[in-house]
Design a protein around this motif. Sequence first.
Motif, mmCIF file in Angstrom:
data_model
loop_
_atom_site.group_PDB
_atom_site.id
_atom_site.type_symbol
_atom_site.label_atom_id
_atom_site.label_comp_id
_atom_site.label_asym_id
_atom_site.label_seq_id
_atom_site.Cartn_x
_atom_site.Cartn_y
_atom_site.Cartn_z
ATOM 1 N N ARG A 3 0.836 -1.207 0.000
ATOM 2 C CA ARG A 3 0.000 0.000 0.000
ATOM 3 C C ARG A 3 0.864 1.248 0.000
ATOM 4 N NH1 ARG A 3 -5.320 -0.720 0.743
ATOM 5 N NH2 ARG A 3 -5.632 1.518 0.792
ATOM 6 N N ASP B 184 -6.895 -5.853 3.216
ATOM 7 C CA ASP B 184 -5.774 -5.281 2.475
ATOM 8 C C ASP B 184 -5.562 -3.794 2.729
ATOM 9 O OD1 ASP B 184 -7.623 -4.028 0.990
ATOM 10 O OD2 ASP B 184 -6.986 -4.814 -0.930
ATOM 11 N N THR C 72 -24.673 9.659 -22.963
ATOM 12 C CA THR C 72 -24.499 10.144 -21.598
ATOM 13 C C THR C 72 -24.740 11.654 -21.518
ATOM 14 O OG1 THR C 72 -22.937 8.396 -21.055
ATOM 15 C CG2 THR C 72 -22.831 10.363 -19.712
ATOM 16 N N ASP C 289 -18.061 12.638 -16.564
ATOM 17 C CA ASP C 289 -17.591 11.344 -16.051
ATOM 18 C C ASP C 289 -18.521 10.814 -14.968
ATOM 19 O OD1 ASP C 289 -15.414 11.410 -17.747
ATOM 20 O OD2 ASP C 289 -14.013 12.135 -16.234
ATOM 21 N N ALA C 290 -18.980 11.723 -14.098
ATOM 22 C CA ALA C 290 -19.879 11.305 -13.025
ATOM 23 C C ALA C 290 -21.201 10.801 -13.610
ATOM 24 C CB ALA C 290 -20.138 12.472 -12.073
ATOM 25 N N ARG C 292 -21.642 9.519 -16.475
ATOM 26 C CA ARG C 292 -21.427 8.277 -17.222
ATOM 27 C C ARG C 292 -21.640 7.036 -16.361
ATOM 28 N NH1 ARG C 292 -16.646 9.491 -19.493
ATOM 29 N NH2 ARG C 292 -17.577 10.385 -21.361
ATOM 30 N N LEU C 293 -21.311 7.161 -15.055
ATOM 31 C CA LEU C 293 -21.525 6.019 -14.154
ATOM 32 C C LEU C 293 -23.009 5.706 -13.999
ATOM 33 C CD1 LEU C 293 -18.871 6.753 -11.404
ATOM 34 C CD2 LEU C 293 -18.951 4.739 -12.864
ATOM 35 N N GLU C 294 -23.885 6.665 -14.343
ATOM 36 C CA GLU C 294 -25.331 6.408 -14.322
ATOM 37 C C GLU C 294 -25.849 6.146 -15.735
ATOM 38 O OE1 GLU C 294 -27.299 9.636 -12.355
ATOM 39 O OE2 GLU C 294 -25.859 9.651 -10.702
ATOM 40 N N VAL C 295 -24.935 6.005 -16.680
ATOM 41 C CA VAL C 295 -25.198 5.733 -18.093
ATOM 42 C C VAL C 295 -25.749 6.958 -18.825
ATOM 43 C CG1 VAL C 295 -26.190 4.182 -19.799
ATOM 44 C CG2 VAL C 295 -25.506 3.281 -17.575
ATOM 45 N N LEU D 13 -13.197 8.696 -11.819
ATOM 46 C CA LEU D 13 -14.493 8.139 -12.201
ATOM 47 C C LEU D 13 -14.349 7.415 -13.521
ATOM 48 C CD1 LEU D 13 -16.370 11.429 -11.375
ATOM 49 C CD2 LEU D 13 -16.427 9.356 -9.989
ATOM 50 N N LYS D 14 -14.394 6.094 -13.460
ATOM 51 C CA LYS D 14 -14.125 5.295 -14.646
ATOM 52 C C LYS D 14 -15.342 4.431 -14.964
ATOM 53 C CE LYS D 14 -10.098 6.596 -15.710
ATOM 54 N NZ LYS D 14 -10.104 7.392 -16.926
ATOM 55 N N TYR D 15 -15.730 4.415 -16.213
ATOM 56 C CA TYR D 15 -16.821 3.554 -16.633
ATOM 57 C C TYR D 15 -16.452 3.016 -18.001
ATOM 58 C CZ TYR D 15 -21.593 1.854 -17.112
ATOM 59 O OH TYR D 15 -22.695 1.055 -17.262
ATOM 60 N N ARG D 18 -18.576 2.671 -21.252
ATOM 61 C CA ARG D 18 -18.837 3.805 -22.147
ATOM 62 C C ARG D 18 -17.536 4.461 -22.613
ATOM 63 N NH1 ARG D 18 -24.346 6.705 -23.011
ATOM 64 N NH2 ARG D 18 -25.482 4.782 -23.253
ATOM 65 N N GLY D 120 -28.386 3.672 -11.371
ATOM 66 C CA GLY D 120 -27.166 4.477 -11.240
ATOM 67 C C GLY D 120 -27.368 5.545 -10.179
ATOM 68 N N ALA D 124 -25.528 5.640 -6.449
ATOM 69 C CA ALA D 124 -24.796 6.829 -5.999
ATOM 70 C C ALA D 124 -25.254 7.233 -4.603
ATOM 71 C CB ALA D 124 -24.992 7.987 -6.983
ATOM 72 N N TYR D 143 -19.679 -4.966 -11.484
ATOM 73 C CA TYR D 143 -20.240 -3.933 -12.351
ATOM 74 C C TYR D 143 -19.689 -2.580 -11.899
ATOM 75 C CZ TYR D 143 -23.710 -1.003 -14.643
ATOM 76 O OH TYR D 143 -24.335 -0.042 -15.398
ATOM 77 N N SER D 144 -19.105 -1.835 -12.824
ATOM 78 C CA SER D 144 -18.292 -0.655 -12.464
ATOM 79 C C SER D 144 -19.035 0.394 -11.641
ATOM 80 C CB SER D 144 -17.761 0.046 -13.711
ATOM 81 O OG SER D 144 -17.747 -0.785 -14.816
ATOM 82 N N THR D 145 -20.309 0.595 -11.914
ATOM 83 C CA THR D 145 -21.051 1.610 -11.179
ATOM 84 C C THR D 145 -21.023 1.299 -9.692
ATOM 85 O OG1 THR D 145 -22.458 2.072 -13.059
ATOM 86 C CG2 THR D 145 -23.349 2.635 -10.894
ATOM 87 N N SER D 148 -17.106 1.480 -8.335
ATOM 88 C CA SER D 148 -16.659 2.878 -8.250
ATOM 89 C C SER D 148 -17.332 3.594 -7.093
ATOM 90 C CB SER D 148 -16.995 3.641 -9.536
ATOM 91 O OG SER D 148 -16.246 3.167 -10.613
ATOM 92 N N GLU D 157 -9.648 1.595 -2.368
ATOM 93 C CA GLU D 157 -10.085 0.838 -3.525
ATOM 94 C C GLU D 157 -11.260 -0.035 -3.084
ATOM 95 O OE1 GLU D 157 -6.458 -0.499 -2.537
ATOM 96 O OE2 GLU D 157 -6.573 1.693 -2.532
#
Lengths: 461, 461, 461, 461
Positions: A3, B184, C72, C289-290, C292-295, D13-15, D18, D120, D124, D143-145, D148, D157
Amino acid sequence: MRRNIVHPGAGKLKYEIREIVAFARELEKWHIPIIWENIGDPVKKGEPVAGWIKDIVREKAGEDNSYAYSETEGAREAREFLADRVNRRKKISLPGKDREEYPNPVTISPEDILFFNGLGDAVAKVFGFLRREARVLGPSPAYSTLSSAEAAHSGYEHLTYRLDPQKNWMPDLEDVEFKVKYNDSIAGILLINPDNPTGAVYPTEVLGEFVRIARTYGLFIICDETYANVIYGGAKTAALSQIIADVPGLALRSLSKEVPWPGARCGWVEVYNRKVDHRFDLYIRSLLDAKRLEVCSTSLPQLCIPAIMGDPRYADHLTRRAAVFEGRAEEAAAAFTGISGISLVKPRGALYATAVFDPLTMGDEKQEQTRYLPVSDPSLGEFIKEKITGVAPDKGFVYWLLASTGICVVPLSGFASDLPGFRFTLLEYDDEKRRRIYKTLAESAQEYLMPRSIPKLGLIL
Amino acid sequence: MRRNIVHPGAGKLKYEIREIVAFARELEKWHIPIIWENIGDPVKKGEPVAGWIKDIVREKAGEDNSYAYSETEGAREAREFLADRVNRRKKISLPGKDREEYPNPVTISPEDILFFNGLGDAVAKVFGFLRREARVLGPSPAYSTLSSAEAAHSGYEHLTYRLDPQKNWMPDLEDVEFKVKYNDSIAGILLINPDNPTGAVYPTEVLGEFVRIARTYGLFIICDETYANVIYGGAKTAALSQIIADVPGLALRSLSKEVPWPGARCGWVEVYNRKVDHRFDLYIRSLLDAKRLEVCSTSLPQLCIPAIMGDPRYADHLTRRAAVFEGRAEEAAAAFTGISGISLVKPRGALYATAVFDPLTMGDEKQEQTRYLPVSDPSLGEFIKEKITGVAPDKGFVYWLLASTGICVVPLSGFASDLPGFRFTLLEYDDEKRRRIYKTLAESAQEYLMPRSIPKLGLIL
Amino acid sequence: MRRNIVHPGAGKLKYEIREIVAFARELEKWHIPIIWENIGDPVKKGEPVAGWIKDIVREKAGEDNSYAYSETEGAREAREFLADRVNRRKKISLPGKDREEYPNPVTISPEDILFFNGLGDAVAKVFGFLRREARVLGPSPAYSTLSSAEAAHSGYEHLTYRLDPQKNWMPDLEDVEFKVKYNDSIAGILLINPDNPTGAVYPTEVLGEFVRIARTYGLFIICDETYANVIYGGAKTAALSQIIADVPGLALRSLSKEVPWPGARCGWVEVYNRKVDHRFDLYIRSLLDAKRLEVCSTSLPQLCIPAIMGDPRYADHLTRRAAVFEGRAEEAAAAFTGISGISLVKPRGALYATAVFDPLTMGDEKQEQTRYLPVSDPSLGEFIKEKITGVAPDKGFVYWLLASTGICVVPLSGFASDLPGFRFTLLEYDDEKRRRIYKTLAESAQEYLMPRSIPKLGLIL
Amino acid sequence: MRRNIVHPGAGKLKYEIREIVAFARELEKWHIPIIWENIGDPVKKGEPVAGWIKDIVREKAGEDNSYAYSETEGAREAREFLADRVNRRKKISLPGKDREEYPNPVTISPEDILFFNGLGDAVAKVFGFLRREARVLGPSPAYSTLSSAEAAHSGYEHLTYRLDPQKNWMPDLEDVEFKVKYNDSIAGILLINPDNPTGAVYPTEVLGEFVRIARTYGLFIICDETYANVIYGGAKTAALSQIIADVPGLALRSLSKEVPWPGARCGWVEVYNRKVDHRFDLYIRSLLDAKRLEVCSTSLPQLCIPAIMGDPRYADHLTRRAAVFEGRAEEAAAAFTGISGISLVKPRGALYATAVFDPLTMGDEKQEQTRYLPVSDPSLGEFIKEKITGVAPDKGFVYWLLASTGICVVPLSGFASDLPGFRFTLLEYDDEKRRRIYKTLAESAQEYLMPRSIPKLGLIL
């Protein structure tokens, strides 16, 4: 390691006064002897510790009690002594003035004093245990330990009011009041009196204005009084306790600069009007709770306080030192008199003088590329040119000065300030050497600002 | 004041060892003379500071340099002396063992040592400058300064592994490894060796297991070695540096308990394998940056270190003290032998003994209402009954004990532990008084657990 | 559950407009029929949705595409349509004025539009993804969704400038500028135009001043233009895009109040001058980006936008509605004319009117104990008296009003305001009922303020 | 702008689902027609929305009420309908089993249902309003939503348990239990059933184990049941409400994938055993308070729920779709049968299949440099080679696949997973095209893994 353990704020702790040392050390390979004008340690600069003071310390060092823990708040006898000292402070009189009188000084009990391992420790806790959303407005320039602590506690850059070099470094009180009025996140005001790095000493009226603002808007006051017993040049001022009336406040005091005993790491906080506000009282209690986890502060210096400060010789000791610093302050001011492009307000307290470059001259971008000071070796010139890329203009001067003369001063940009300049000390004990230092500083500054047509080079002397 | 300045974490700073003092002070109105068995200060309990040590301190107090700031890292001569000491530590041999050998001890340079104002200051920074999301797994019971610091830095309760009183307070290494493996967020392991409050001393094999786990899972190790020179009863152990091999680690050391000089507030961190991991190195640098804002730690004690610890008399001094504590540990163990419902593992290091109540007996809710110890005044009994409402069962005992006998101990629940019990010191210098204290503690514990049919009352003795 | 899962901020989410509903429901047991004047839903208050609009929605609901995810950012065709609308906005001319001209309107591309599930969703992200230390200065009174979001993102209370009821609810621009100048944590200014809850519409000069301040101090602007197509009474204003020149900004728009289609949860953000500042661009990207996580946001309403807003009947529709609201605004103003102790600025935009009590009269503590409105049942009076303990004075009125008349309005203290008052809607579709409501409101306010000699009682009507 | 407004978490913020689209769009200049296999939108892939369903929506779109706000919790009629549905779920019987019976299903009231703008939005808030120190253990792949959101709320993480492709993607329950036992920051467990991306459907016994673990350790359960009505291949499972007994829990449901109506953004949370734990109840209330600031969720789809889901044709509709997906799942599995180096577990629920590369083959560093797929233009090969520098190995494949075949899938590394692989959909409506896609995927994977002696090149087909 699986870490990352590095704190996100890790790179943000800056203390230019000591960081410049690392840079100076890099010059060793060019055999530049360094003259340390960066740090405020009278002893290191040659001031002998008074024999009678050392006798007291030696005596206390012979008692077992000096090796034991003290109370978390500090040794009771030291706190009783100091509370008594506070309670003897006189009411400030105002002869011939028609406005309302100054208030009675506040009195405190030994419970209103908390010892710390030096004011660095005190400041870390005073700011660290403030609620994140309670901001403290402090001076600019500012002593880095204070400004870094406020920035770290709040998550913002330090919030500052302006000290004005055109007005003997007096605070811009309109700036103070408007910031307080229009920024309601401000919960407290910080002042340093006498001030570090500027050497300003605030007249009672100025202090009274700070108190008026604090009372009007419901703030508390933190006053760093490290240099309260290092005042000269006829400056008149007051202790915070003499002027604060019913406003909650803290004064920070220390043995470091007046005994002088910086190596003691022995400072204390005097709390005024603790019971006036319930939350102020809770806050003070949290400082004590935090200290309790470290058990206590260093015992021996605390136990020496009544004997040293209560000794009849102590008042003379302070008077004599003040006279010494007054003389040096005059020397420093004289050295910069008539030097164009740089000015210096003669200090009236504390151990430093601060020279300020004319911002227009210093900021002239065309000239910036041609500035240098002569150095002894072209490779050293190349080294400095590389190092000053992207640094503040006054830091550029400080680096060239080091390379050219070996004198190590602190750039004013290291004191949360937008003004270009540098701070040096009034501490060099060798009279001739000190005068030479001041002369060299002033001449180097002048030379540095001199318009040149050729690009800057590390010319051989 | 217009804003709330109280930090949300304000109420959470707990240090039972000193808080019990405030409670004890409340008993003054019943004229109960207090016997302080709560805090580990040998000097306050009567141990004289050795004359030759005081002579050294007095001598250093006569030198101006002792009054000056030291380097931020600590006085160079002290760091050189200590680094040399580390580097002389021997490789641990394993005669007749067939598993692989212990590693070579690590060596360090003076740059790997950082001084602090006591380990309380060190701990505050070691945890305060860890990334919030990097957790440290530590023992339970735990010394409060360490557990509070980890809790404060992470925002969670302290994360602990179990020390088992059934197995001489050895760590449950399966618990350690499973927690590390399945959580972790753990970045480091903390151990205290010899341990406070349990007096356990970890055999080299146990230390080797900690190192194996740290290496397997990519952790760093923090080892509090405050009591490394207070080991007795034939206990064999190792310094972390002798066993850590290539794992990044910190050892915390101090003058407090072995000179003894707790009032010095002089402790230091030894950093091992700093360069093995880039982020570990950055982290160590952030500790130094933080310290730099406070300029330095107390100079005088640092400057005394080479003279005191390098004196030929020092080894004898440590041996003699170990023998003294061994005798007291035996007295303590003997006092609790044959007492039902409470047990005490004979300490083999440090300055404390910890008695543990049988959890089933102590937790018997029916009995809980009837427990008391005899007190001298009914109003005192009423006062105690009121105060123990809602407090942990072992704290209930501690309060009654205070009221009944004046002996002030620390409940084990104040050491991040679920086990009911209490810690007392091996420090009372007066032999007869000490034996009487231990006897009274054991008898009071037994009396407290005795089943009674009537509700508890503050009976007159 | 072994852990506490409740967020420390859990109790702080306040939305008075809907919370008053819970209180109103408690009155059901006294069979009080409630007249909902608290929430801005034209449809619920009887306004029929235009047949031709419903035809468009029905047609789109027959297409498979309306059931699919959209991009999105929002459906491309809707974004193209709206960007084109923005780009057609005219330059504001200043006939006969001698100061410099208004700037050219900004133009945008479809990429500068982001759709959200209504402006509540947009506001949560616009504030939630701002850096914690970047504050936004907004109006007081303020629409709760906006003020709560700024408070939550910063950890402070919402930072506000004053809207002045003495000056037709115009913003105190000196207050705006001084706060911006003296509080450098402010990164943006929020305005609502037309304003909710006050009904103010800002003249172009006022908007120009906001833009000047933002440009002078380096801020961005957020303008809530929910009611941009609900302006009447001859008010002249501008869209933010017509006046913002080169300052970075966001306009928030929605279908809710003008179609009206609040149930669509279809709002969008128009971004102006996105490329002027790199960090502004990064910030906008983080909003996307935010999302996008909700599609994506709800598709059907987006797909209807070009057809509805591009329909030749839409302009007439807006004009007709404006005339309706103008009439109702006059009715509301007339009802309060001549009523002492309360005043109402005639709204010139949006769907609400706000009555303000005279603070001195309302705040008269002697009278406070005697205030009430007549109710039908003594037990109801007792209930109300109990409920108003410790609540804001205007909320006390709102509770009595509910109990006495069944009319449910929102206290102004629920809109981040220190002024006592209440907001009601211009939405009641039944003309006679609406006039009776306004009359009752005015008379009840007057009766409530009436000095009384006897303590307040729940008298039977 | 004078201040930085970019949130420190902005880049995190990664998805991938998309984001891969943006990469695919970059290939347009090589005129590659893209086949979108990345996103789970049945409608976009050609599935017609049933005529009778569109008729219901059109009818509702003709009613004014569909244009109004709904209650914050959701339209009462929809919540009553759905609560009734939950309450009709049958007790799970266990014929011929000797262990204890499954519990009675829980029943709920309409107040236990909260509507959101799609899951989504729900996710959140469900994670955003959890206390920071209360962690949720979820699956990997995930599932990424969801992953994340957990990472963002905790600052760590995402905390995961392993789904095992060797065991039909069943959860490693030992891993779950040990993580829960040894990491006491875990407050809840998340599961997705049927699972996205793996297509696994958990047998009742597996669900029972999750419930047992949650009850044993005092956790709550979040079950994403988005695909609860998309189960095939004879899979037997249960709704969370049928198995949860007295453990606090949330089920997440939606119209998106079963009507299908993803563009509705209409999802809801079913709360079970809300009153069992006071803090669970407070937490649920904070979700409602947060929603209230956005007024409500989209009205029209909610109002259609009773008519659509209550229609007698709905059960047939679901059965027919399940049969369709079963056939496609078999096609996908068949396409990968016999392909070495990659494997695919035949999905039994949801709309996706996930192929996993043999980690040893994929991770062979020597081969890594030589891998490619043939592309039509050398410049495209160069482009891809540059883009895959430093990306995860499975993302490298996905990029080459896009360039070579135009098929856009999602790398498994985008689903919080260490396993290399990719997810594609079962949605392509054109039978022949779909089979060709599956064949191409399998063949491309095989070709990609083929050992080559020459460095990878963008060869022309």
